[in-house]
Every structure is written in structure tokens, then in C-alpha cells.
Design an enzyme around this catalytic site. Structure first.
Site, PDB file in Angstrom:
ATOM      1  N   THR A 195      22.613  55.525  14.212  1.00 47.99           N
ATOM      2  CA  THR A 195      23.127  56.503  15.180  1.00 47.99           C
ATOM      3  C   THR A 195      24.603  56.802  14.968  1.00 47.99           C
ATOM      4  O   THR A 195      25.042  57.948  15.134  1.00 47.99           O
ATOM      5  CB  THR A 195      22.925  55.962  16.621  1.00 47.99           C
ATOM      6  N   SER A 225      17.743  52.541  10.934  1.00 49.16           N
ATOM      7  CA  SER A 225      17.531  51.129  10.599  1.00 49.16           C
ATOM      8  C   SER A 225      16.092  50.669  10.831  1.00 49.16           C
ATOM      9  O   SER A 225      15.727  49.571  10.422  1.00 49.16           O
ATOM     10  CB  SER A 225      18.512  50.231  11.337  1.00 49.16           C
TER      11      SER A 225
END
Ligand code: ASP
Length: 352
Positions: free
Chosen positions: A15, A60
């Protein structure tokens, strides 16, 4: 200052470096050069920085052992050239990557600090700017050799381990867990105190820092993926347990138990565990509780697990236990050595 500290930033995605895709509104990772544009203070920190980037940067959730190896390779190859390393990583699996890097980099003497953010770095209320800046400054944090001298001579790095910086705290990496999908303090370290609190100054808790025993930097690279994480729940079908435990290629299990390490003590459950253990499956007991650890001698419902050959995972997080198990199984087939490794504190991941 006599010398500038040199830091290498390894940008993997997440992010922190994402923007909204105009097509569907979802967050997608952008280039590292666009991240630094949002943090001009990085150029004023008096730190010499280089950066390498995953190509393309990833969320991730897509991270797997090959990515851990890529990051560990970069640190290993450049260990002597840089004073510290900052890994920009998505928060979803940051605790797994931090655990993996800690086990892979035995004898580490430099800081490897992972960070990310809950809000993209370009957004007005982002936590990414502070997280990135403080992670870089902590990676460059030295012990001045002679604090009274006008001329600062840098000593060794203050942090010499894999750590995660998030929400004003620096935590030991293999003690972390992502607790919240919302809070800007999303990463916690349930069973080990913070290493540094960032207020007006960095409050470094020296006695909490890890120092590797004497020896050269050794890189571990083998991970066994034939492992399972089996959290128990009341009413769970024993057939499910049986199917997992009877997988003929299964080599290890992290059993997610209740409270201080308790599990149902019925005969069928016990015989399934005993059978798996007797054919060489390593089973590690980790509590489902958010804090505290396993005490296998405390109740009859946990003592019986020891009789079935289940190894206590102590106060390790599930993330650290899984990765440690994967690494030990990847390195040897000697079940006694694996058991010893699980019970030992290898990189500060468990209290012994
Ligand atoms: N999905 C993102 C990731 O882990 C979430 C984040 O970075 O906070 O890559």
C-alpha cells in the site's frame, strides 16, 4: 559529521507505494521514484540512499519464499557496503517476511528494517511518510564512538537485527503480527517489548536489542513448503484433521491450540497425532491467543500433547513458528535436530 551513513532501500510494493487504479478504484503499486517525490524530506536527512526495486512491485499477499530469498540475497551481497537496509513491504504479510529474513540472515550485524503503511504515500493522511522517514533514520542510527568529540566518529549500528517499524514503534521482526486491517498501529509485538519508541527523539531500549553471537554472516535458503497450519476449534471434524495429517508428503504442522496450549484429549485425536509423529511429521504447539504462550505442562489437556510427541512452541508467534519450521525442515531430515531447533531461541524469536 565526518561521514554520511549509507542506506539501501529495497522496495517490494504494498500500500505504501500504491495509487488508485482509475479503471476500477483498486490499489495498485507504483514505481519507487514516484514514492520519493512524496517525501522530499528524505533528501534533507543527510543520509546517502540507494534503492533497488521489485519489478514489478507486488502486493504482499503474493509474497512467497522466492521473494524472501531475493531480499536476503540483496542484503547478503551488500552487507559490507551499506550501514543499513530498509525494506518497503505490504503490511499483510510483513510479519512473515520479517521472520523469514531473521532466520535467513544468521550473524547479521546491520539493521534490516521493514516498513509499510495503511494509507498510500500520496494520500493526505498517509502514515507512509513518517514510517518511511523513521525507518530510514533508524537504519542509519549509529552509536557515536566518541559522543564528546566534535568530530562524530560512527561506531557500530544501534540496531543489528531484522526489525519492523510501524506506528511509532520499532519491533523485533520475528515477534511481529498484523493485528488490525484499520489502525495506523496495525503491527504489534505481543510477547516482546518494543526496541525503540519514536517520540520527539528515538527512545532506544538497549537491553531489548538483539546481538548475534560471534561469527560471519551466514545465509539460509532452504524452505520446506509441505507444512500445514491447523487451528483447532470446538466441533471441528476429526476427518479434516485426519486428511491433513495423513497427507503422505506432510513434514510439519503448527497446531493452533486453545489458551496455554490445550487441545481435546479424546483418543481418536491423540492417535492421529501419535501416528503422524511416528511417521516423522514434526508438530509444533502454538496458542491461538493474541498474547502469552504455550505451557504444555499446565493442564492435562496440554500435557497429553507432549505424550503425543507435540513440541511446545513457547511464546513464538504463529508466523515465526511456521517460518522457523519451514526453514529447519528445509535444512535437515534429522527429527531430533529439528526438535532441538524449534525449542532453541535462534534469533530472539522465543523466550527460553
Ligand atoms: N494489501 C497490501 C499489501 O500487503 C496491504 C498493505 O500494504 O498494507 O501489500
Amino acid at each position: 559529521m565526518s561521514a554520511e551513513r549509507k542506506i539501501l532501500i529495497i522496495y517490494t510494493g504494498g500500500t505504501i507505494g500504491s495509487v488508485h487504479d482509475p479503471m476500477n478504484g483498486s490499489l495498485v503499486p507504483i514505481d519507487f521514484s514516484q514514492i520519493t517525490r512524496h517525501v522530499p524530506e528524505l533528501n534533507r536527512a543527510g543520509i546517502n540512499m540507494d534503492a533497488v526495486s521489485f519489478s514489478p512491485p507486488i502486493d504482499s499477499s503474493n509474497v512467497n519464499p522466492s521473494h524472501w530469498m531475493n531480499i536476503a540475497d540483496v542484503v547478503y551481497k551488500h552487507h559490507d557496503k551499506y550501514d543499513g537496509f530498509v525494506v518497503l513491504h505490504g503490511t499483510d504479510t510483513i510479519a512473515y517476511t520479517a521472520s523469514a529474513l531473521s532466520f535467513m540472515l544468521e550473524g547479521l550485524r546491520k539493521p534490516v528494517i521493514l516498513t509499510g503503511s495503511q494509507l498510500p504515500i500520496g494520500m493526505p493522511r498517509t502514515d507512509g511518510r513518517e514510517n518511511l522517514l523513521s525507518a530510514v533514520m533508524l537504519a542509519a542510527h549509529p552509536n557515536p564512538k566518541n559522543p564528546d568529540s566534535d568530530r562524530v566518529e560512527w561506531g557500530e549500528s544501534t540496531i543489528q537485527e531484522v526489525a519492523v517499524y510501524f506506528g511509532n514503534q520499532l519491533f523485533r521482526g520475528n515477534r511481529t503480527h498484523k493485528e488490525s486491517a484499520e489502525s495506523l498501529h496495525a503491527i504489534v509485538s505481543p510477547n516482546y517489548p518494543s526496541l525503540v519508541t519514536a517520540g520527539v527523539e528515538f527512545n532506544v531500549r538497549k537491553h531489548n536489542l538483539y546481538r548475534a553471537p560471534e561469527g560471519a554472516l551466514i545465509r539460509h535458503n532452504q524452505f520446506e513448503s509441505k507444512v500445514a497450519w491447523l487451528p483447532l476449534f470446538p466441533g471441528m471434524s476429526l476427518e479434516l484433521l485426519e486428511r491433513v495429517l495423513c497427507w503422505d508428503e506432510l513434514r510439519g504442522v503448527v497446531l493452533g491450540t486453545f489458551g496455554s496450549g490445550n487441545a481435546p484429549d479424546n483418543n481418536k485425536f491423540k492417535s492421529l497425532l501419535k501416528h503422524a509423529q511416528s511417521r516423522g511429521v514434526t508438530i509444533v504447539n502454538i496458542t491461538q491467543c493474541g498474547h502469552g504462550g504455550v505451557k504444555q505442562e499446565m493442564y492435562a489437556t496440554s500435557l497429553m500433547l507432549a505424550d503425543c510427541g507435540v513440541i511446545s512452541g513457547g511464546d513464538m508467534t504463529t508466523e515465526a513458528a511456521l517460518i522457523k519450521l519451514m526453514m529447519l525442515l528445509g535444512e535437515t531430515e534429522d527429527n531430533e535436530a529439528i526438535k532441538k531447533g524449534i525449542l532453541k531461541d535462534l534469533r530472539g524469536e522465543r523466550t527460553v
